[in-house]
Design a protein around this motif. Structure first.
Motif, PDB file in Angstrom:
ATOM      1  N   ILE A  47       0.813  -1.224   0.000  1.00 31.17           N
ATOM      2  CA  ILE A  47       0.000   0.000   0.000  1.00 31.17           C
ATOM      3  C   ILE A  47       0.845   1.272   0.000  1.00 31.17           C
ATOM      4  O   ILE A  47       0.369   2.329  -0.411  1.00 31.17           O
ATOM      5  CB  ILE A  47      -0.961   0.027   1.205  1.00 31.17           C
ATOM      6  N   ALA A  48       2.108   1.196   0.449  1.00 28.81           N
ATOM      7  CA  ALA A  48       2.927   2.408   0.493  1.00 28.81           C
ATOM      8  C   ALA A  48       4.400   2.051   0.446  1.00 28.81           C
ATOM      9  O   ALA A  48       4.815   0.979   0.902  1.00 28.81           O
ATOM     10  CB  ALA A  48       2.626   3.222   1.752  1.00 28.81           C
ATOM     11  N   ILE A  49       5.187   2.948  -0.140  1.00 34.25           N
ATOM     12  CA  ILE A  49       6.648   2.840  -0.106  1.00 34.25           C
ATOM     13  C   ILE A  49       7.165   4.100   0.571  1.00 34.25           C
ATOM     14  O   ILE A  49       6.541   5.166   0.483  1.00 34.25           O
ATOM     15  CB  ILE A  49       7.241   2.701  -1.523  1.00 34.25           C
ATOM     16  N   GLY A  50       8.269   3.988   1.294  1.00 34.30           N
ATOM     17  CA  GLY A  50       8.714   5.161   2.039  1.00 34.30           C
ATOM     18  C   GLY A  50      10.178   5.146   2.382  1.00 34.30           C
ATOM     19  O   GLY A  50      10.898   4.171   2.143  1.00 34.30           O
ATOM     20  N   LYS A  51      10.616   6.261   2.959  1.00 37.11           N
ATOM     21  CA  LYS A  51      11.990   6.380   3.447  1.00 37.11           C
ATOM     22  C   LYS A  51      11.971   7.075   4.798  1.00 37.11           C
ATOM     23  O   LYS A  51      11.123   7.934   5.063  1.00 37.11           O
ATOM     24  CB  LYS A  51      12.866   7.143   2.451  1.00 37.11           C
ATOM     25  N   ILE A  52      12.903   6.651   5.642  1.00 32.39           N
ATOM     26  CA  ILE A  52      12.986   7.185   7.004  1.00 32.39           C
ATOM     27  C   ILE A  52      13.733   8.516   6.969  1.00 32.39           C
ATOM     28  O   ILE A  52      14.855   8.597   6.455  1.00 32.39           O
ATOM     29  CB  ILE A  52      13.701   6.192   7.931  1.00 32.39           C
ATOM     30  N   THR A  53      13.102   9.576   7.499  1.00 36.42           N
ATOM     31  CA  THR A  53      13.726  10.906   7.479  1.00 36.42           C
ATOM     32  C   THR A  53      14.294  11.310   8.834  1.00 36.42           C
ATOM     33  O   THR A  53      15.230  12.099   8.901  1.00 36.42           O
ATOM     34  CB  THR A  53      12.704  11.971   7.026  1.00 36.42           C
ATOM     35  N   LYS A  54      13.723  10.753   9.925  1.00 37.99           N
ATOM     36  CA  LYS A  54      14.189  11.167  11.252  1.00 37.99           C
ATOM     37  C   LYS A  54      13.965  10.041  12.251  1.00 37.99           C
ATOM     38  O   LYS A  54      12.967   9.324  12.186  1.00 37.99           O
ATOM     39  CB  LYS A  54      13.435  12.426  11.698  1.00 37.99           C
ATOM     40  N   LEU A  55      14.909   9.898  13.193  1.00 41.85           N
ATOM     41  CA  LEU A  55      14.810   8.901  14.259  1.00 41.85           C
ATOM     42  C   LEU A  55      14.749   9.623  15.601  1.00 41.85           C
ATOM     43  O   LEU A  55      15.213  10.770  15.725  1.00 41.85           O
ATOM     44  CB  LEU A  55      16.019   7.964  14.232  1.00 41.85           C
ATOM     45  N   PRO A  56      14.201   8.980  16.622  1.00 44.26           N
ATOM     46  CA  PRO A  56      14.179   9.617  17.949  1.00 44.26           C
ATOM     47  C   PRO A  56      15.591   9.925  18.425  1.00 44.26           C
ATOM     48  O   PRO A  56      16.552   9.239  18.036  1.00 44.26           O
ATOM     49  CB  PRO A  56      13.520   8.555  18.837  1.00 44.26           C
TER      50      PRO A  56
END
Length: 598
Positions: free
Chosen positions: A584-593
């Motif tokens: 349903i979606a493709i993505g990339k991680i922009t920020k981590l805690p």
């Protein structure tokens, strides 16, 4: 040995064997009953270098249990020409050459020599602590047996992982099998046996697919289920084929294969009706191409297969029709068409344009097409095209990162994975994330050969000293300092490509399965920060997102997973969201805690 496996790998039960080493008899493993102990003792006495055992083991396709059963039934072995050849040459164990009129009795004599006359009694069971002590002592002895100076650095040629993807029945397994045959990795006798088997099943065109589809279910249905693995090489490069399943029910298996790949080979059928079925909604051509990009494939080679079909006859109009329909879709997936996508027409069954170029009498337009680089390639054949690809971004000086694809026990815990960055060597200390446990690397194997070092791009087996099977899991990451992050919350940018039938919009609370590198985890969309529609209109603080929208959101993960931001390490920063059998979606991680203070 796992009879359902598509590739050979050391058996968890082989207590006296270690990958890349000679056959040695070590301390016998505890056995609950005399019967298993006898079987294990009999196996341990087999000479791995015996020509007859090698032939039978090859006929059994690497299945040790099946090979043992065949050895125990000499009559059935005579149906194989390879066995008769061994017997006629007189290469049987350490016995003297014996000439007899009855070949059955000769074979039976050889088999008797391979068996143990008096098996040793099973050792008494030991407590767990004692077992661990024995394993550690043996590991030390084993390590002493390996001369570090004898280990090689590995083949200097570049190594590429190729994942063959596409709709079911596009010809992926047939093409993979033909590549192995044309590069002399499968002998003619084996091909003849597969041809006979395929003819008996009334599926004469499937014989090349049998090279990759090795289990009975796959051969009976003609559908790949697990990711098949095989190796071939050219003068310039070494390759590992990952033959992914095309059926929508096995997309998670396809993701596992694509996560290791450097190059995606998208196989589509030019046959009338088949291309349309695979490319239209519900077909796997779209989903596979999208997943390949998300999972980090550098290049996509679009192979237009079955060009020799009577409905096509190497027609340029049909080839251009397929290519022109694919271009806009692949561009929407994020591919740079000019640089990252190559198109080539082939016949996977006949081998035309695979190793040797198709004759001009069959296809008059192809030579002019590739010399003018009309389809983003100047190579006339698939193998030449693969050799021309240059993979960038492999940094041997970066911190070590190896996502764990699988693990098993073989007199110690063996982890399997692909080196994404850095270099791994025996003797170095590594950290396993997310558990943060530290281990010493006892040995490293590349393509089952012990090596002194493995560079980025290599598929490796790693023996971790002191690690138990429960300590290493699929999706963990082997690291060196600075170690990668392990988090249960991420901020990311996603593109929504499809939604389930009963849920047409995505809101806070939406649940799915998170796939990143080799790990899978349940997740929940906890907050949507902003959305952008396909016209570029941005809505801050949006309450929902729909198909063809991009959104920035926060995702909560059920458990911690080892990841990095896309900007710092792209191969650990990409992911997909799947639910109800759909991507349903493709993505990339922009920020981590932020990191917690120790």
């Amino acid at each position: 040995m796992n009879p359902g496996a598509n590739e050979w790998k050391p058996s968890a039960a082989a207590a006296t064997w270690s990958p890349g080493q000679g056959f040695q008899v070590g301390a016998p493993a505890p056995a609950p009953a005399p019967t298993p102990a006898r079987q294990e003792t009999e196996e341990s006495e087999i000479d791995e270098n015996d020509p007859l055992w090698k032939v039978v083991f090859k006929i059994a396709e690497g299945d040790r249990e099946k090979a043992m059963k065949m050895i125990a039934d000499p009559d059935s072995l005579l149906q194989y020409p390879e066995v008769e050849a061994v017997l006629s040459a007189g290469e049987a164990m350490d016995t003297d050459e014996v000439e007899t009129k009855d070949s059955v009795s000769e074979l039976a004599k050889v088999v008797e020599d391979m068996k143990v006359e008096a098996p040793a009694p099973a050792p008494a069971p030991k407590v767990k602590e004692e077992e661990e002590d024995v394993d550690e002592d043996y590991d030390d002895e084993e390590a002493e047996d390996i001369d570090p100076s004898s280990l090689k650095e590995g083949d200097p040629r570049e190594h590429l992982n190729l994942v063959f993807i596409g709709h079911v029945d596009a010809g992926k397994s047939t093409l993979s099998g033909n590549i192995l045959y044309l590069t002399d990795n499968v002998d003619k006798r084996t091909i003849e046996r597969y041809e006979k088997e395929a003819k008996e099943r009334n599926r004469e065109s499937w014989f090349l697919a049998f090279i990759m589809d090795t289990n009975e279910e796959e051969r009976a249905k003609g559908k790949t289920v697990e990711v098949g693995k095989a190796h071939f090489e050219t003068v310039d490069k070494r390759y590992t084929i990952l033959d992914a399943p095309g059926h929508k029910n096995y997309v998670p298996n396809m993701i596992q294969g694509a996560s290791q790949a450097d190059v995606g080979v998208l196989v589509i059928s030019a046959r009338k009706g088949e291309f349309e079925t695979g490319f239209d909604r519900g077909g796997q051509t779209r989903e596979h191409a999208m997943l390949a990009k998300t999972l980090g494939v550098t290049y996509l080679v679009v192979v237009v297969n079955k060009m020799d079909d009577p409905t096509v006859k190497w027609s340029k109009d049909r080839f251009d029709e397929c290519v022109n329909k694919l271009r806009p879709f692949l561009k929407s997936c994020g591919y740079t068409i000019k640089k990252e996508v190559k198109f080539i027409p082939i016949s996977g069954l006949s081998g035309a344009n695979v190793k040797d170029e198709v004759s001009e009498s069959e296809c008059k337009w192809w030579k002019k097409s590739y010399t003018s680089e009309e389809n983003n390639t100047s190579a006339g054949t698939l193998l030449d095209l693969l050799d021309s690809l240059e993979i960038s971004g492999r940094d041997a000086t970066a911190p070590l990162r190896i996502p764990v694809l699988e693990r098993y026990n073989d007199r110690g815990t063996i982890a399997m994975g692909k080196v994404e960055s850095g270099v791994i060597r025996p003797g170095m200390s590594v950290t396993l994330m997310p558990t943060r446990n530290e281990y010493k690397v006892d040995a490293v194997w590349a393509n089952e050969d012990p090596v002194a070092a493995a560079r980025p791009g290599e598929n490796v087996l790693i023996k971790l000293n002191g690690a138990g099977l429960e300590d290493v899991r699929k999706g963990y990451v082997i690291c060196t300092e600075p170690i990668c992050r392990a988090v249960d919350k991420i901020i990311c940018q996603i593109a929504i490509v499809e939604m389930p039938e009963n849920t047409r919009i995505m809101t806070a609370g939406f649940q799915a399965i998170f796939h990143a590198h080799c790990c899978e985890e349940e997740c929940t969309i906890s907050k949507i920060f902003e959305t952008t529609n396909n016209k570029g209109h941005v809505v801050k603080g949006a309450r929902f997102a729909g198909v063809n929208m991009r959104c920035i959101c926060m995702i909560d993960l059920e458990r911690t997973v080892p990841v990095e931001t896309f900007d710092s390490m792209p191969f650990l920063g990409r992911f997909t969201l799947r639910t109800e059998g759909k991507t349903i979606a493709i993505g990339k991680i922009t920020k981590l805690p932020p990191r917690k203070e120790d």
